[in-house]
Design an enzyme around this catalytic site. Structure first.
Site, short mmCIF file in Angstrom:
data_model
loop_
_atom_site.label_atom_id
_atom_site.label_comp_id
_atom_site.label_asym_id
_atom_site.label_seq_id
_atom_site.Cartn_x
_atom_site.Cartn_y
_atom_site.Cartn_z
CB THR A 49 30.87 51.77 37.28
OG1 THR A 49 30.39 51.11 38.46
CG2 THR A 49 32.04 52.66 37.63
CB CYS A 50 27.36 48.70 34.90
SG CYS A 50 28.87 47.77 34.86
NE ARG A 52 31.76 50.73 42.93
CZ ARG A 52 31.69 50.20 44.14
NH1 ARG A 52 31.36 50.96 45.17
NH2 ARG A 52 31.96 48.94 44.35
CD GLU A 115 36.47 45.72 38.47
OE1 GLU A 115 36.96 45.92 37.36
OE2 GLU A 115 35.82 46.57 39.11
N PRO A 116 40.34 44.96 37.18
CG PRO A 116 41.35 44.50 35.14
CD PRO A 116 40.41 43.94 36.15
CD GLN A 121 34.45 51.29 35.45
OE1 GLN A 121 34.53 50.91 36.62
NE2 GLN A 121 33.72 50.66 34.54
CB ALA A 191 30.67 27.40 17.29
N GLY A 192 31.17 26.85 20.89
CA GLY A 192 30.59 27.30 22.16
C GLY A 192 31.03 28.72 22.48
CG MET A 194 33.17 30.06 28.82
SD MET A 194 32.98 29.11 30.29
CE MET A 194 31.27 28.75 30.36
#
Lengths: 442, 270
Positions: A49-50, A52, A115-116, A121, A191-192, A194
């Site tokens: 994964t990004c 590991r 995190e799901p 993965q 238009a931020g 976040m």
């Protein structure tokens, strides 16, 4: 029969190193086959994964396994030899490897705890290895166990509950005001980036309508087009000059303009609340400097949160997840224990098979000898004598075999294996050839 | 025997009320199961007690203040159990079960001096009147509990104090919905209850309404809930306002039940 892990993760290697080693999902199966060919490992699965890259392998000898898998990884990491890659790699043998695999699948080793994505993965990695036929009985069993442990952790602890990102924390708070969001209208003011992310979270939570209002109407139209293309609720664009008039219609306001001062104040909000029959309003200010006058929070039925409030929600939730992770560790220790017992019990499988084979051979020989001497027996008598051998073997071997299994599960059973082999003059394990796999499944 | 069941029910409610308080203080959901089981057990004992009263009294057991208080808490627990099953709203029990306990406790005190009703008053009319009034009160009581939950959750949201209680309590809109539902159901029941009482009074005393303090208070409470019901759609009496009104309204209802008789030493009941 040892599970080993060799790999690196966000905890041991910076992104510059991780990106050199990362494997594409499409090449995973091929790489698994390469590892089995080029290392001292029998079964292989690779998780990439990004955050590991890890090789899970089953190796007859732990040290050989570590050395050859590390060497393989350094060949894959372009421009890095074993020496350069070495410090970033971790090596876990046996129970530590099982525990590590369970923690990774359960997202206890992730950058964002709980995190799901990682479980998906992990499943994909396992699937790839299965398709490449690079796994065997041991790795299949442990990987499946890791997936079920991850599910157990998810259901029995609150590791994945509560938002840990600012944009999602906004959605959770909105849910505490409005219950489900299917009847709510949300307005994005400004238009931020976040705020837009929070808007997308709200859309996937099912809001009824989206109202966009930005200083440059063009931007609002662009975003509206993008949102419509993705499907979802109807989107309306309102000129920035008119947003105040729309205020009574909207339940949730996401505010993120670049304005240097307040865009929304208590007077506007209380007027809006009167106009909407005092249905609560939820206002989120993700702009710095703030765009909603903090005094608005004192208006009854208006719930106002700025970026610091959301941040503190996230921090509290992360702390909560840490506490849940400790509970999850207890579950994992428990599961590692049962899995380790299963692996240990595998060690006696060759001996058990050999012993059974040995006894069966003797019995068959003796029965045949007797039958040859008694050629005039009827069918019934023959059957009876033929059945005698297996019956005696099973009765005689029942206790020795079950104590062998038990001993193996509890202590590994090396001594007892030795003794049994000596007592029955069984050939050495190597000479006996590989035991048929899967004979002693739980 | 009916005392035994009654006391078992009361004990169960007390235990569950305490368990709910522990539940509210912590983050764990494990206690909810014990609370549910305890509530059901208490409710079954309570039902047995009511059944025995019914058989012993030869009529629906709402003939004196003890029975009325007991019946009221029984319906309260019943409605909570239904809501709990239907909407999985365990936390409501943390507010309803203590109220049910207080109600049966007050019933237990009243049992000492049961004033049986003038036999002339007895009959289907009185049973109907009392039952309707009590069912209405149950609905108002749920509005009250939802109002309390609303006000607490509102404070927590406003003060940004996201503690265990915040996590347990339902969303504001869910509380508001329950407040509205309680009034919507309670108001017609109360209206019918008062009407049947007035008709009954006409038969027994010869006048529909004799402006006793209790009757006047009832009329006031009726008007109050009418304002709440209509105001929800016309005056914006919802959310915070509705929560405050639901709480105040039921306090008045409770006072009219227990307070007035004791204060006024009235002769007529209900």
């Amino acid at each position: 029969m040892n599970l080993i892990v060799v790999g690196l993760s966000h905890k041991t290697a910076p992104v510059e190193v991780r990106e050199r080693l990362a494997f594409k999902a499409t090449q995973l199966g091929e790489v698994c086959r390469q590892v089995t060919d080029q290392s001292a490992a029998d079964e292989v699965m690779i998780l990439s994964t990004c955050n590991r890259v890890e090789v899970y392998a089953v190796a007859p000898n732990v040290d050989d396994g570590f050395a050859t898998v590390s060497a393989f990884l350094s060949r894959c990491a372009d421009g890095m030899d074993v020496k350069a890659l070495g410090p970033h790699l971790y090596h876990y043998p046996g129970n530590d490897a099982i525990g590590h695999m369970f923690r990774v699948a359960s997202s206890l080793d992730s950058m964002v705890l709980g995190e799901p994505q990682i479980l998906g993965q992990f499943k994909d990695a396992f699937e790839a290895a299965l398709n490449a036929k690079s796994t065997g009985m041991v790795l299949n069993k442990i990987a499946k166990k890791a997936i079920s442990v991850a599910k157990r952790v998810r259901t029995e602890t609150k590791i994945a509950e509560n938002a840990v990102s600012i944009s999602y924390a906004a959605v959770e708070l909105a849910r505490k005001v409005f219950a489900d969001l299917h009847h709510q209208r949300v307005m994005l003011l400004g238009a931020g980036e976040m705020a837009e992310l929070a808007l997308r979270h709200l859309i996937s939570a099912g809001v009824r309508e989206v109202v966009l209002s930005t200083r440059t109407t063009e931007n609002a139209h662009k975003l509206a087009e993008a949102l419509c293309a993705e499907g979802g609720p109807p989107v309306r664009v309102v000129p920035f000059a008119d947003y105040a008039a729309i205020l009574p219609e909207v339940d949730i306001v996401l505010c993120s303009t670049g304005a240097p001062d307040y865009v929304i104040g208590p007077k506007q909000v209380s007027a809006a609340l009167r106009a909407r029959g005092h249905r609560p309003m939820f206002l989120i200010d993700i702009s710095v400097p703030r765009n909603i006058d903090p005094a608005t929070a004192h208006v009854g039925d208006a719930y106002v949160y700025d970026i610091d409030d959301l941040q503190s929600v996230v921090e509290a939730n992360l702390e909560e997840r840490q506490a849940e992770a400790r509970k999850a560790m207890v579950i994992i220790d428990e599961e590692v224990d049962t899995t380790a017992r299963w692996i240990r019990s595998l060690e006696v499988v060759p001996t058990i098979t050999a012993l059974k084979g040995h006894a069966e051979a003797i019995a068959r020989g003796e029965v045949e000898r007797v039958l040859n001497r008694l050629p005039n027996l009827g069918e019934k008598e023959r059957k009876l004598i033929e059945g005698l051998g297996p019956a005696i073997i099973n009765k005689l071997l029942h206790n020795p075999l079950s104590s062998l299994r038990k001993e193996a599960q509890e202590r590994g059973g090396r001594d007892m294996v030795e003794t049994t082999r000596k007592l029955f003059a069984l050939p050495d394990e190597g000479a006996a050839g590989d035991a048929p796999a899967g004979g002693d499944d739980e | 025997m009916s005392v035994l069941f009654f006391e078992l029910a009361m004990t169960a409610y007390l235990v569950v009320a305490v368990l709910f308080m522990v539940y509210l203080a912590g983050r764990s959901e494990t206690l909810t199961r014990a609370c549910q089981v305890g509530t059901v057990v208490g409710f079954l004992f309570h039902s047995l007690a009511l059944g025995q009263q019914w058989i012993a009294g030869g009529g629906f057991p709402v003939t004196n203040q003890f029975e009325a208080a007991s019946f009221f808490s029984w319906t309260l627990v019943l409605v909570f159990l239904v809501i709990d099953v239907r909407y999985k709203s365990h936390v409501l029990g943390a507010f309803v079960v203590p109220l049910a306990f207080l109600s049966v406790l007050s019933a237990a005190f009243l049992r000492g001096n049961v004033q049986t009703i003038d036999p002339g008053l007895r009959g289907l009319g009185l049973t109907l009147h009392t039952s309707l009034i009590l069912l209405g009160a149950t609905a108002f009581c749920l509005s009250f509990a939802a109002g309390i939950m609303y006000l607490i959750q509102m404070r927590l949201l406003k003060s940004k104090h996201f503690n265990a209680l915040y996590h347990h309590l339902p969303p504001l809109n869910a509380c508001d919905w329950l407040i509205g539902r309680g009034v919507l159901v309670g108001f017609p029941l109360t209206t019918l209850g008062i009407l049947s009482g007035a008709v009954g009074a006409k038969f027994v005393w010869g006048s529909y309404w004799d402006f006793s303090p209790k009757q006047n208070l009832s009329a006031l409470i009726w008007a109050y809930y009418l304002v709440m019901l209509v105001g929800r759609y016309t005056l914006g009496i919802r959310a915070k306002r509705a929560a405050y009104m639901a709480v105040l309204g039921f306090v008045a209802v409770a006072l009219s039940f227990v307070g007035l008789d004791a204060l006024m030493g009235e002769t007529r009941h209900f």
